[in-house]
Design an enzyme around this catalytic site. Sequence first.
Site, PDB file in Angstrom:
ATOM      1  NE  ARG A  83      -4.412  -1.330   1.836  1.00 27.31           N
ATOM      2  CZ  ARG A  83      -5.372  -1.537   2.722  1.00 27.31           C
ATOM      3  NH1 ARG A  83      -5.139  -1.341   4.001  1.00 27.31           N
ATOM      4  NH2 ARG A  83      -6.567  -1.930   2.331  1.00 27.31           N
ATOM      5  CE  LYS A  86     -18.085 -13.416  10.624  1.00 33.76           C
ATOM      6  NZ  LYS A  86     -18.061 -12.154  11.381  1.00 33.76           N
ATOM      7  N   GLY A 112      -7.159  -7.818   0.953  1.00 35.19           N
ATOM      8  CA  GLY A 112      -5.855  -8.069   1.544  1.00 35.19           C
ATOM      9  C   GLY A 112      -5.459  -9.536   1.548  1.00 35.19           C
ATOM     10  N   GLY A 121     -12.622  -4.034   1.432  1.00 35.12           N
ATOM     11  CA  GLY A 121     -13.987  -3.536   1.573  1.00 35.12           C
ATOM     12  C   GLY A 121     -14.340  -2.509   0.505  1.00 35.12           C
TER      13      GLY A 121
END
Length: 376
Positions: A47, A184, A330, A353
Amino acid sequence: MSEVDEIPTLEDLEQQLGSLHGKRILVRTDFNVPLEGDPPRITDDFRIRAALPTLQWLQERGAQVVAASHLGRPKGKPDPKYSMDPVRARLAELAPDIELLENLRFEAGEEGNDPASAALLVEGIDGYVNDAFGASHRAHASIVGPPQAVPSAMGRLLQREVEVLLELRGNPRRPFVAVLGGAKVSDKLGVIEALLDIVDALAIGGAMCFTFFASRGLPIGDSLWEPDQVETCRRLLSIAEQRIHLPTDIVGLTAGGEVATFGTRLPDGAKGLDIGPGTAAEFGDIVMDARTVFWNGPMGMFEDERFAAGTRAVAQAVADTKAFTVVGGGDSAAALAEFGLDDDVDHVSTGGGASLELLELGDLPGLVALREGRRA
Ligand code: 3PG
Ligand code: MG
């Protein structure tokens, strides 16, 4: 829907300010890098490197660059664990003479989007650049505040991320295949529904597949699942049965703790931890035949070599296919890097996200702020 060409670029900012020479430019970066140990050490500087083109472009034009980022989730007060020191040291090696502010989340006003925090940030600042793609889904003070106050633009990294992801969303070359993993369903529900409107095939691995299995009445042993998502999975399967590809075999541990390959019915006490070899081959074929691929989320617990084969097979196919390939998140990016395949992907997103939310909604709070700043 968001149009990237309505967002000011670095060139627009230079024009607006006349010249960048001697101007103080605040650059919001996403230097939220993985840390390990005490004192904390950066385990992956991707990053930081990804922001260099923007930082250097500004420096070449004589701007005084002030960078600012969050790091971790320190809950609105100073916490030495999340000090910017290791990032500052690495940044100084990669691009000297850049000032880096302390962790933005040491102030409660950052996440609370307090106008006073934003006002403080832009004090003495001539212009603002958002290059923090990975944080642009957060309506936090440093993301949405400055464009209301000073001339603002998107940086090179933000621009490329948005162009690539909106192209995927709006105009993908077909077949367009998405491979999703992770634990999830609830985290990915929005993006799964949005992807089902645009993809030709959606392959699902990771522990998330067990909630889908459960929705079909298959026994899943002790595998991770989300009982409250079973209805949702049933509904998704009923609207897109043909396009959703679930694993046909699973690798995991037996009740006795032995590694084993199962079919789609897991015995009592067994725990699924990776897609099986048959599924890995099938997902690989789907990726090889695609012209556009989006991959987010590992296929299994790849940190454990016994359960890495599925993720490695998908990563290899993503690297080998002739399709245009985009990897977000990530964990998938870390997997690619670990397998040495990160250079073989067309675009590795710096956002997890943020990339999912942009695919789902076509816009982000940080982009809205830059667009509206221009109109103001
Ligand atoms: C990320 O790592 O996903 C971004 O830096 C955003 O961080 P956050 O999830 O803590 O808001
Ligand atoms: Mg996150």
